[in-house]
Design a protein around this motif. Structure first.
Motif, PDB file in Angstrom:
ATOM      1  N   ASN A   1       0.822  -1.210   0.000  1.00 57.64           N
ATOM      2  CA  ASN A   1       0.000   0.000   0.000  1.00 57.64           C
ATOM      3  C   ASN A   1       0.853   1.256   0.000  1.00 57.64           C
ATOM      4  OD1 ASN A   1      -2.911  -1.035   1.978  1.00 57.64           O
ATOM      5  ND2 ASN A   1      -2.401  -1.345  -0.160  1.00 57.64           N
ATOM      6  N   ALA A   2       1.809   1.314  -0.910  1.00 58.75           N
ATOM      7  CA  ALA A   2       2.635   2.510  -1.094  1.00 58.75           C
ATOM      8  C   ALA A   2       3.261   2.418  -2.478  1.00 58.75           C
ATOM      9  CB  ALA A   2       3.704   2.614  -0.011  1.00 58.75           C
ATOM     10  N   GLY A   3       3.574   3.584  -3.057  1.00 60.36           N
ATOM     11  CA  GLY A   3       4.083   3.615  -4.425  1.00 60.36           C
ATOM     12  C   GLY A   3       5.565   3.275  -4.500  1.00 60.36           C
ATOM     13  N   CYS A   4       5.907   2.336  -5.378  1.00 67.29           N
ATOM     14  CA  CYS A   4       7.283   1.845  -5.517  1.00 67.29           C
ATOM     15  C   CYS A   4       7.848   2.218  -6.884  1.00 67.29           C
ATOM     16  CB  CYS A   4       7.317   0.320  -5.384  1.00 67.29           C
ATOM     17  SG  CYS A   4       6.499  -0.313  -3.917  1.00 67.29           S
ATOM     18  N   THR A   5       9.171   2.261  -6.955  1.00 63.65           N
ATOM     19  CA  THR A   5       9.827   2.349  -8.258  1.00 63.65           C
ATOM     20  C   THR A   5      10.454   1.018  -8.644  1.00 63.65           C
ATOM     21  OG1 THR A   5      11.869   3.142  -7.226  1.00 63.65           O
ATOM     22  CG2 THR A   5      10.318   4.810  -8.031  1.00 63.65           C
ATOM     23  N   ARG A   6      10.406   0.056  -7.729  1.00 64.54           N
ATOM     24  CA  ARG A   6      10.945  -1.280  -7.994  1.00 64.54           C
ATOM     25  C   ARG A   6      10.323  -2.257  -7.004  1.00 64.54           C
ATOM     26  NH1 ARG A   6      14.686   1.553  -5.003  1.00 64.54           N
ATOM     27  NH2 ARG A   6      15.397   0.514  -3.086  1.00 64.54           N
ATOM     28  N   PRO A   7      10.204  -3.517  -7.368  1.00 60.07           N
ATOM     29  CA  PRO A   7       9.761  -4.531  -6.401  1.00 60.07           C
ATOM     30  C   PRO A   7      10.931  -4.926  -5.508  1.00 60.07           C
ATOM     31  CG  PRO A   7      10.147  -5.540  -8.530  1.00 60.07           C
ATOM     32  CD  PRO A   7      10.403  -4.071  -8.718  1.00 60.07           C
ATOM     33  N   ALA A   8      10.696  -5.001  -4.210  1.00 65.19           N
ATOM     34  CA  ALA A   8      11.758  -5.455  -3.306  1.00 65.19           C
ATOM     35  C   ALA A   8      12.073  -6.921  -3.594  1.00 65.19           C
ATOM     36  CB  ALA A   8      11.327  -5.282  -1.857  1.00 65.19           C
ATOM     37  N   GLU A   9      13.359  -7.267  -3.559  1.00 59.12           N
ATOM     38  CA  GLU A   9      13.744  -8.654  -3.803  1.00 59.12           C
ATOM     39  C   GLU A   9      13.076  -9.600  -2.816  1.00 59.12           C
ATOM     40  OE1 GLU A   9      17.886  -9.401  -4.080  1.00 59.12           O
ATOM     41  OE2 GLU A   9      18.238  -7.916  -5.655  1.00 59.12           O
TER      42      GLU A   9
ATOM     43  N   ASP B   1       7.943   9.895  -9.901  1.00 55.93           N
ATOM     44  CA  ASP B   1       7.966  11.140  -9.127  1.00 55.93           C
ATOM     45  C   ASP B   1       7.036  12.188  -9.726  1.00 55.93           C
ATOM     46  OD1 ASP B   1       9.390  11.672 -11.421  1.00 55.93           O
ATOM     47  OD2 ASP B   1      11.207  12.358 -10.411  1.00 55.93           O
ATOM     48  N   GLN B   2       6.365  11.856 -10.837  1.00 55.57           N
ATOM     49  CA  GLN B   2       5.377  12.753 -11.414  1.00 55.57           C
ATOM     50  C   GLN B   2       3.966  12.454 -10.908  1.00 55.57           C
ATOM     51  OE1 GLN B   2       6.450  15.382 -13.391  1.00 55.57           O
ATOM     52  NE2 GLN B   2       8.346  14.513 -12.549  1.00 55.57           N
TER      53      GLN B   2
ATOM     54  N   GLY C   1       0.939   6.353 -12.297  1.00 58.47           N
ATOM     55  CA  GLY C   1       0.918   5.264 -11.337  1.00 58.47           C
ATOM     56  C   GLY C   1       0.088   4.109 -11.861  1.00 58.47           C
ATOM     57  N   ALA C   2       0.562   2.894 -11.632  1.00 54.79           N
ATOM     58  CA  ALA C   2      -0.143   1.703 -12.094  1.00 54.79           C
ATOM     59  C   ALA C   2       0.036   0.596 -11.072  1.00 54.79           C
ATOM     60  CB  ALA C   2       0.391   1.244 -13.451  1.00 54.79           C
ATOM     61  N   VAL C   3      -1.046  -0.134 -10.807  1.00 56.29           N
ATOM     62  CA  VAL C   3      -0.963  -1.286  -9.907  1.00 56.29           C
ATOM     63  C   VAL C   3      -0.901  -2.549 -10.754  1.00 56.29           C
ATOM     64  CG1 VAL C   3      -1.964  -2.492  -7.948  1.00 56.29           C
ATOM     65  CG2 VAL C   3      -2.366  -0.034  -8.223  1.00 56.29           C
TER      66      VAL C   3
ATOM     67  N   SER D   1      16.435   5.238  -9.096  1.00 56.46           N
ATOM     68  CA  SER D   1      15.342   4.499  -9.736  1.00 56.46           C
ATOM     69  C   SER D   1      14.115   5.359 -10.033  1.00 56.46           C
ATOM     70  CB  SER D   1      14.923   3.312  -8.852  1.00 56.46           C
ATOM     71  OG  SER D   1      14.404   3.759  -7.620  1.00 56.46           O
ATOM     72  N   GLU D   2      14.143   6.649  -9.717  1.00 55.79           N
ATOM     73  CA  GLU D   2      12.982   7.508  -9.967  1.00 55.79           C
ATOM     74  C   GLU D   2      12.798   7.829 -11.447  1.00 55.79           C
ATOM     75  OE1 GLU D   2      10.584   8.526  -8.164  1.00 55.79           O
ATOM     76  OE2 GLU D   2      11.209   8.493  -6.079  1.00 55.79           O
ATOM     77  N   ARG D   3      13.880   8.005 -12.174  1.00 56.32           N
ATOM     78  CA  ARG D   3      13.786   8.478 -13.553  1.00 56.32           C
ATOM     79  C   ARG D   3      13.167   7.442 -14.480  1.00 56.32           C
ATOM     80  NH1 ARG D   3      12.724  12.883 -15.072  1.00 56.32           N
ATOM     81  NH2 ARG D   3      11.244  11.818 -16.402  1.00 56.32           N
ATOM     82  N   ALA D   4      13.525   6.174 -14.299  1.00 50.42           N
ATOM     83  CA  ALA D   4      13.050   5.136 -15.215  1.00 50.42           C
ATOM     84  C   ALA D   4      11.530   5.015 -15.223  1.00 50.42           C
ATOM     85  CB  ALA D   4      13.714   3.801 -14.901  1.00 50.42           C
TER      86      ALA D   4
END
Length: 291
Positions: free
Chosen positions: A173-181, A200-201, A216-218, A249-252
Motif C-alpha cells: 500500500n505505497a508507491g514503488c519504483t521497484r519490487p523489493a527482492e 515522481d510525477q 501510477g499503475a498497480v 530508480s525515480e527516472r526510469a
C-alpha cells in the motif's frame, strides 16, 4: 433500534455500494468483511478530515458521528503529511484481485492505522495469518493498539527490509519504483503480489488526481515456480514507499509512464536478458515486460 444497530445497517449498505462501484458482483466474503469492520475504530476520535479532490484539501466532518465515514472517501490520518486511510473502492478492487482465501498467509506492507489490515484478517479468518508492516513508528503503534487479535502481527520497519515468512498474498500500500527482492523471494508458489508502481510525477508532484493516476499503475504479480506472471489492474495515486524508491530508480518509471504501454505488461522477469523492445520498465536484475 439503538445506534450500533443503525450503524450496522449503514455499514452493510456501504459495503454493497463500495463493491458495486468497482463492479464486483460475486464476492460475498469481501462484502461481509467490509460490512463487519468498523472504520471508526481505526481513525481516532472525530470529527475526521475527509479529503475533497475538487477542493484540493481536507474538510472536517460536521461532527463525530461515524455515519460520515461510510462513504467512498479518503480520510486523513496524518493530513499534514497527506497520509490517508485510502479510498475504499480502490482497496476493495485490489483486495478482490489479490483473492486472499481462508487459511492463507498475508503480508500487508504499509498498514497505516490498520483498517484494511483488519479486512484482510477477516478474509483469511482465524486459521490464516496477517503480518502488517508499517514504516512510521506512530502509525505502527496505533495499528498494534487497534488490532490486538491472535491471527495478526504488526511490525514496525521498512517493508522492503523486514524479514517475513513465505506469503500467499503480499499487499503493498505505497508507491514503488521497484519490487523489493524479498517480496519476490518470499512469494509462495501460486502467491499474488499487489504492486503499485509510481513515478515522481505522481503523488509526490501534487498534481491533479487525473495527472497523478497517469503516473501510477498497480500490477498483480502471480508466481508459478520461477515464473512471475504480471497484469495491470488499476491506475493509482498513492503515498510513496520509503523503502522501495531512490533517486537512481525515480527516472526510469517517469520515462516508462511517459511512453505508455503499461497495460500490455504480462511478465516480470528476474536476472534474465530481455530485449529492450520487450521491456516496459527495467531495473537492476528485473524488468516488467511484454510477451
Amino acid at each position: 433500534m439503538d445506534r450500533q444497530g443503525e450503524l450496522s445497517i449503514i455499514r452493510a449498505a456501504y459495503a454493497k455500494q463500495i463493491l458495486a462501484a468497482t463492479r464486483i458482483m460475486d464476492n460475498a466474503r469481501l462484502e461481509a468483511a467490509f460490512s463487519a469492520t468498523r472504520r471508526e475504530d481505526f481513525l481516532g476520535p472525530g470529527p475526521w478530515p475527509i479529503f475533497r479532490f475538487f477542493r484540493g484539501g481536507y474538510a472536517p466532518t460536521p461532527d463525530a458521528d461515524p455515519f460520515y465515514l461510510y462513504t467512498d472517501d479518503l480520510i486523513g490520518i496524518l493530513p499534514d503529511r497527506h497520509i490517508n486511510n485510502g479510498q475504499p473502492s480502490l482497496h476493495a478492487y485490489l483486495i478482490h484481485r489479490a483473492s486472499p482465501a481462508a487459511g492463507e498467509r498475508v503480508v500487508h506492507i504499509g498498514t497505516g492505522t490498520g483498517y484494511y489490515t483488519a479486512i484482510l484478517a477477516h478474509l483469511v479468518g482465524p486459521s490464516g495469518r496477517v503480518t502488517g508492516i508499517e514504516y512510521d513508528s506512530k502509525l505502527a503503534a496505533r495499528t498494534k493498539a487497534n488490532l490486538a487479535q491472535p491471527n495478526v502481527q504488526i511490525v514496525e520497519g521498512d517493508g522492503a527490509l523486514v524479514s517475513f515468512d513465505e506469503a500467499d498474498v503480499i499487499y503493498v500500500n505505497a508507491g514503488c519504483t521497484r519490487p523489493a527482492e524479498s517480496w519476490l523471494d518470499r512469494l509462495a508458489d501460486g502467491g499474488r503480489l499487489i504492486l503499485p508502481m509510481t513515478s515522481d510525477q505522481g503523488f509526490a508532484a501534487k498534481k491533479s488526481p487525473e495527472r497523478m493516476a497517469s503516473a501510477g499503475a498497480v500490477f498483480r504479480i502471480e508466481r508459478h515456480g520461477q515464473d512471475y506472471f504480471a497484469s495491470w489492474i488499476s491506475p493509482v495515486a498513492i503515498f510513496p514507499c520509503a523503502g522501495s524508491r531512490d533517486e537512481v530508480s525515480e527516472r526510469a518509471p517517469a520515462d516508462a509512464f511517459a511512453s505508455g504501454g503499461w497495460q500490455r505488461v504480462t511478465r516480470l522477469y528476474r536476472d534474465q536478458e530481455i530485449p529492450a523492445e520487450r521491456c516496459w520498465l527495467r531495473g537492476s536484475g528485473w524488468c516488467l515486460a511484454y510477451s
